[in-house]
Design a protein around this motif. Structure first.
Motif, PDB file in Angstrom:
ATOM      1  N   LEU A 245      40.607  46.807  16.026  1.00 36.40           N
ATOM      2  CA  LEU A 245      39.794  45.858  15.271  1.00 36.40           C
ATOM      3  C   LEU A 245      40.070  44.423  15.713  1.00 36.40           C
ATOM      4  CD1 LEU A 245      39.883  47.315  11.645  1.00 36.40           C
ATOM      5  CD2 LEU A 245      37.829  46.531  12.833  1.00 36.40           C
ATOM      6  N   SER A 246      41.313  44.129  16.022  1.00 37.19           N
ATOM      7  CA  SER A 246      41.691  42.760  16.396  1.00 37.19           C
ATOM      8  C   SER A 246      41.091  42.330  17.729  1.00 37.19           C
ATOM      9  CB  SER A 246      43.220  42.638  16.466  1.00 37.19           C
ATOM     10  OG  SER A 246      43.802  42.889  15.203  1.00 37.19           O
ATOM     11  N   THR A 247      40.781  43.281  18.580  1.00 38.21           N
ATOM     12  CA  THR A 247      40.270  42.945  19.917  1.00 38.21           C
ATOM     13  C   THR A 247      38.799  43.301  20.103  1.00 38.21           C
ATOM     14  OG1 THR A 247      41.023  45.098  20.771  1.00 38.21           O
ATOM     15  CG2 THR A 247      42.548  43.242  20.951  1.00 38.21           C
ATOM     16  N   GLU A 248      38.210  44.047  19.177  1.00 36.44           N
ATOM     17  CA  GLU A 248      36.827  44.507  19.351  1.00 36.44           C
ATOM     18  C   GLU A 248      35.840  43.353  19.176  1.00 36.44           C
ATOM     19  OE1 GLU A 248      33.884  46.295  20.486  1.00 36.44           O
ATOM     20  OE2 GLU A 248      35.631  47.644  20.297  1.00 36.44           O
ATOM     21  N   THR A 249      34.891  43.265  20.086  1.00 35.14           N
ATOM     22  CA  THR A 249      33.880  42.199  20.032  1.00 35.14           C
ATOM     23  C   THR A 249      32.530  42.696  19.531  1.00 35.14           C
ATOM     24  OG1 THR A 249      33.316  42.605  22.365  1.00 35.14           O
ATOM     25  CG2 THR A 249      34.980  40.908  21.892  1.00 35.14           C
ATOM     26  N   ASP A 250      32.314  44.001  19.559  1.00 33.04           N
ATOM     27  CA  ASP A 250      31.048  44.577  19.096  1.00 33.04           C
ATOM     28  C   ASP A 250      31.121  44.787  17.578  1.00 33.04           C
ATOM     29  OD1 ASP A 250      29.100  46.749  18.339  1.00 33.04           O
ATOM     30  OD2 ASP A 250      28.599  46.608  20.473  1.00 33.04           O
ATOM     31  N   THR A 251      30.215  44.127  16.847  1.00 35.63           N
ATOM     32  CA  THR A 251      30.266  44.179  15.386  1.00 35.63           C
ATOM     33  C   THR A 251      30.034  45.594  14.854  1.00 35.63           C
ATOM     34  OG1 THR A 251      29.480  41.897  15.212  1.00 35.63           O
ATOM     35  CG2 THR A 251      29.256  43.272  13.256  1.00 35.63           C
ATOM     36  N   LYS A 252      29.133  46.343  15.467  1.00 39.37           N
ATOM     37  CA  LYS A 252      28.860  47.698  14.996  1.00 39.37           C
ATOM     38  C   LYS A 252      30.087  48.591  15.150  1.00 39.37           C
ATOM     39  CE  LYS A 252      23.849  47.779  15.719  1.00 39.37           C
ATOM     40  NZ  LYS A 252      22.722  48.447  16.429  1.00 39.37           N
ATOM     41  N   VAL A 253      30.786  48.430  16.261  1.00 34.18           N
ATOM     42  CA  VAL A 253      32.014  49.200  16.457  1.00 34.18           C
ATOM     43  C   VAL A 253      33.053  48.790  15.413  1.00 34.18           C
ATOM     44  CG1 VAL A 253      33.904  49.713  18.037  1.00 34.18           C
ATOM     45  CG2 VAL A 253      31.582  49.506  18.919  1.00 34.18           C
ATOM     46  N   SER A 254      33.151  47.496  15.132  1.00 34.14           N
ATOM     47  CA  SER A 254      34.109  47.007  14.129  1.00 34.14           C
ATOM     48  C   SER A 254      33.824  47.607  12.760  1.00 34.14           C
ATOM     49  CB  SER A 254      34.060  45.478  14.053  1.00 34.14           C
ATOM     50  OG  SER A 254      34.477  44.887  15.266  1.00 34.14           O
ATOM     51  N   ILE A 255      32.542  47.726  12.424  1.00 31.69           N
ATOM     52  CA  ILE A 255      32.154  48.316  11.138  1.00 31.69           C
ATOM     53  C   ILE A 255      32.617  49.766  11.056  1.00 31.69           C
ATOM     54  CG2 ILE A 255      30.160  49.091   9.781  1.00 31.69           C
ATOM     55  CD1 ILE A 255      28.739  46.507  10.741  1.00 31.69           C
ATOM     56  N   ARG A 256      32.472  50.501  12.165  1.00 24.77           N
ATOM     57  CA  ARG A 256      32.905  51.906  12.183  1.00 24.77           C
ATOM     58  C   ARG A 256      34.433  52.009  12.137  1.00 24.77           C
ATOM     59  NH1 ARG A 256      28.271  53.496  10.322  1.00 24.77           N
ATOM     60  NH2 ARG A 256      26.538  53.381  11.814  1.00 24.77           N
ATOM     61  N   LEU A 257      35.111  51.071  12.764  1.00 24.68           N
ATOM     62  CA  LEU A 257      36.576  51.082  12.725  1.00 24.68           C
ATOM     63  C   LEU A 257      37.088  50.810  11.306  1.00 24.68           C
ATOM     64  CD1 LEU A 257      37.356  49.141  16.034  1.00 24.68           C
ATOM     65  CD2 LEU A 257      37.854  51.555  15.591  1.00 24.68           C
ATOM     66  N   ILE A 258      36.401  49.899  10.590  1.00 29.70           N
ATOM     67  CA  ILE A 258      36.760  49.637   9.198  1.00 29.70           C
ATOM     68  C   ILE A 258      36.571  50.898   8.357  1.00 29.70           C
ATOM     69  CG2 ILE A 258      35.905  48.513   7.104  1.00 29.70           C
ATOM     70  CD1 ILE A 258      37.731  46.701   8.389  1.00 29.70           C
ATOM     71  N   TYR A 259      35.468  51.620   8.632  1.00 26.78           N
ATOM     72  CA  TYR A 259      35.213  52.882   7.924  1.00 26.78           C
ATOM     73  C   TYR A 259      36.347  53.874   8.166  1.00 26.78           C
ATOM     74  CZ  TYR A 259      33.357  57.615   7.365  1.00 26.78           C
ATOM     75  OH  TYR A 259      33.195  58.939   7.057  1.00 26.78           O
ATOM     76  N   ALA A 260      36.767  54.007   9.412  1.00 27.16           N
ATOM     77  CA  ALA A 260      37.857  54.927   9.744  1.00 27.16           C
ATOM     78  C   ALA A 260      39.150  54.494   9.061  1.00 27.16           C
ATOM     79  CB  ALA A 260      38.050  54.991  11.257  1.00 27.16           C
ATOM     80  N   LEU A 261      39.416  53.186   9.072  1.00 32.68           N
ATOM     81  CA  LEU A 261      40.634  52.671   8.440  1.00 32.68           C
ATOM     82  C   LEU A 261      40.602  52.924   6.930  1.00 32.68           C
ATOM     83  CD1 LEU A 261      43.246  51.091   9.146  1.00 32.68           C
ATOM     84  CD2 LEU A 261      42.004  48.996   8.565  1.00 32.68           C
ATOM     85  N   SER A 262      39.461  52.699   6.306  1.00 34.05           N
ATOM     86  CA  SER A 262      39.325  52.937   4.866  1.00 34.05           C
ATOM     87  C   SER A 262      39.569  54.403   4.534  1.00 34.05           C
ATOM     88  CB  SER A 262      37.925  52.525   4.389  1.00 34.05           C
ATOM     89  OG  SER A 262      37.724  51.134   4.533  1.00 34.05           O
ATOM     90  N   SER A 263      39.036  55.292   5.360  1.00 30.15           N
ATOM     91  CA  SER A 263      39.215  56.732   5.128  1.00 30.15           C
ATOM     92  C   SER A 263      40.681  57.129   5.261  1.00 30.15           C
ATOM     93  CB  SER A 263      38.366  57.540   6.116  1.00 30.15           C
ATOM     94  OG  SER A 263      36.989  57.288   5.921  1.00 30.15           O
ATOM     95  N   MET A 264      41.395  56.487   6.168  1.00 29.09           N
ATOM     96  CA  MET A 264      42.816  56.772   6.346  1.00 29.09           C
ATOM     97  C   MET A 264      43.626  56.271   5.157  1.00 29.09           C
ATOM     98  SD  MET A 264      43.911  58.415   9.043  1.00 29.09           S
ATOM     99  CE  MET A 264      45.619  57.892   8.886  1.00 29.09           C
ATOM    100  N   VAL A 265      43.256  55.129   4.616  1.00 25.03           N
ATOM    101  CA  VAL A 265      44.074  54.450   3.611  1.00 25.03           C
ATOM    102  C   VAL A 265      43.773  54.921   2.196  1.00 25.03           C
ATOM    103  CG1 VAL A 265      44.515  52.187   2.561  1.00 25.03           C
ATOM    104  CG2 VAL A 265      44.442  52.420   5.050  1.00 25.03           C
TER     105      VAL A 265
END
Length: 424
Positions: A245-265
């Motif tokens: 997330l800290s290095t990703e520049t594509d907003t759509k990818v960042s949104i999916r990474l947040i989803y994955a992080l939320s599911s983990m947490v």
């Protein structure tokens, strides 16, 4: 005269008969078509017809239960036949190597400790990156209603991730896995075997489409699946997602990474501690400030809401494993950054005169829920910003009396009470 009448009746009856014959012919033809699959000029039965010899299962064919099914990993093709009681193969589904030979039980990776009550339904091909289908432990009751064809397809998708370098092939495998890992059993299998490691590697793929889908599969497999979450804790996935997330520049990818992080947490105290240990809330706050996309900010608001919601943590959950060794007092550690989030959320919704900023309704509601949760858990860290009461009044006036905004209207009044504003 009578002859003419008889002739007309005869013609009429003949016409009716011809019409009925044509209708019956078309009806029978349609039934046959519905039971067939046609590719170009070739048609074959929709349901696989088994014999005593292995035959290839064609694309789209349904496999009846109770058959002996095998998969050729070198081609991805499936073969089936009538189950022979004299066969020594105990599994209904087996994997074969590139020579067409079944892989024996002895080739299973002995590093996996098998529960005695577990039922191993697949064999491992050690020639494919030590690939193995994991065993569901005694903590989980296996869903025996899942068709064998789904188990076979799961194996094919995992194999494609490891052996297919084409963008389209990877997309196809990832889309297929997303559909399957909604099922708890497949989420657990995915977490235990080589599949999760292959997916993590794809988070660094050059294609944004691949990275998006890889994050979605992780999130779908981990969501509300504590066994899967526990099985991947040694992989430091929370740390990995934060770094990406800290290095990703594509907003759509960042949104999916947040989803994955939320599911983990969500509901996972181990992962929550890992967020704290890796300064995750501060890192996400910096991203929130720099990314102006409403959907991304709404996902962040959901994450923060779930993160501090005490109802998301199960009483008695094992918290013995953390991705790093540091441990701090929970409130002292995050109170300051939670205060930063409260201010950021308010700044997103309105200016200091109480005028609304350009935020879509869905994002606005999620962010306001985040403010409410922060106020309920960290009241002193969440003072109202200039213009907040005026903004709430305007929002209340606009939503009052609209049936579809009833829940939002209640949320506005709840927040006004929390902050000590007059809610009348």
């Amino acid at each position: 005269m009578l002859t003419k009448i008889l002739t007309k009746k005869s013609l009429y009856l003949l016409f009716i008969c011809v019409f009925l014959i044509i209708f019956l012919f078309l009806f029978v033809s349609s039934l046959e078509t519905n039971n067939k699959i046609c590719k170009g000029n070739e048609c074959y039965p929709k349901e696989f017809v088994a014999t005593e010899e292995f035959q290839e299962v064609r694309e789209g064919q349904e496999i009846p239960p109770g058959l002996h099914v095998k998969i050729d990993f070198s081609t991805g093709k499936k073969y089936a036949k009538i189950l022979d009681p004299n066969d020594h193969e105990s599994s209904e589904v087996i994997v074969i190597d590139e020579n067409g030979d079944p892989i024996n039980q002895e080739e299973i990776n002995h590093d996996n400790e098998l529960d005695k009550d577990s039922d191993l339904r697949f064999h491992q091909d050690s020639k494919v990156d030590n690939f193995s289908l994991p065993i569901i432990t005694s903590r989980h009751k296996e869903n025996l209603r899942i068709p064998n064809s789904d188990h076979a397809q799961f194996e094919i998708y995992i194999s494609q991730l490891q052996n297919n370098s084409s963008i389209q092939g990877l997309i196809s495998a990832l889309d297929g896995l997303e559909e399957l890992v909604h099922e708890l059993d497949f989420g657990i299998k995915f977490a235990k075997d080589q599949g999760i490691k292959s997916i993590l590697e794809l988070l660094d793929h050059e294609s944004s489409q691949i990275k998006e889908r890889a994050a979605i599969v992780i999130g779908t497999a981990m969501q509300n699946n504590p066994i899967a979450q526990d099985d991947v804790k040694h992989l430091r996935i929370v740390t990995r997602l934060l770094d990406n997330l800290s290095t990703e520049t594509d907003t759509k990818v960042s949104i999916r990474l947040i989803y994955a992080l939320s599911s983990m947490v969500r509901g996972n105290q181990n992962a929550i501690q890992s967020i704290k240990d890796n300064n995750g809330l501060q890192r996400l706050s910096d991203l929130y400030e720099n990314k102006l996309d409403n959907e991304f900010r709404a996902k962040c608001a959901l994450f923060v809401t779930d993160f501090i919601d005490p109802n998301m943590i199960k009483v008695g959950q094992n918290t013995g494993f953390f991705e790093q060794d540091q441990n701090y007092d929970a409130i002292d550690q995050i109170a300051d950054i939670i205060g930063v989030w409260c201010k950021q959320f308010q700044d997103t919704l309105f200016d200091d005169k109480g005028n609304s900023n350009e935020v879509d309704f869905d994002s606005k509601e999620k962010i306001l829920k985040g403010i409410s949760m922060i106020k309920s858990q960290y009241s002193s860290s969440c003072p109202p910003q200039n213009g907040f009461n005026d903004w709430l009044i305007k929002e209340g006036i606009e939503s009052k009396g609209e049936d579809y905004l009833e829940d939002y209207f209640k949320l506005i009044n709840q927040v006004r009470i929390q902050f000590g504003f007059d809610s009348s």
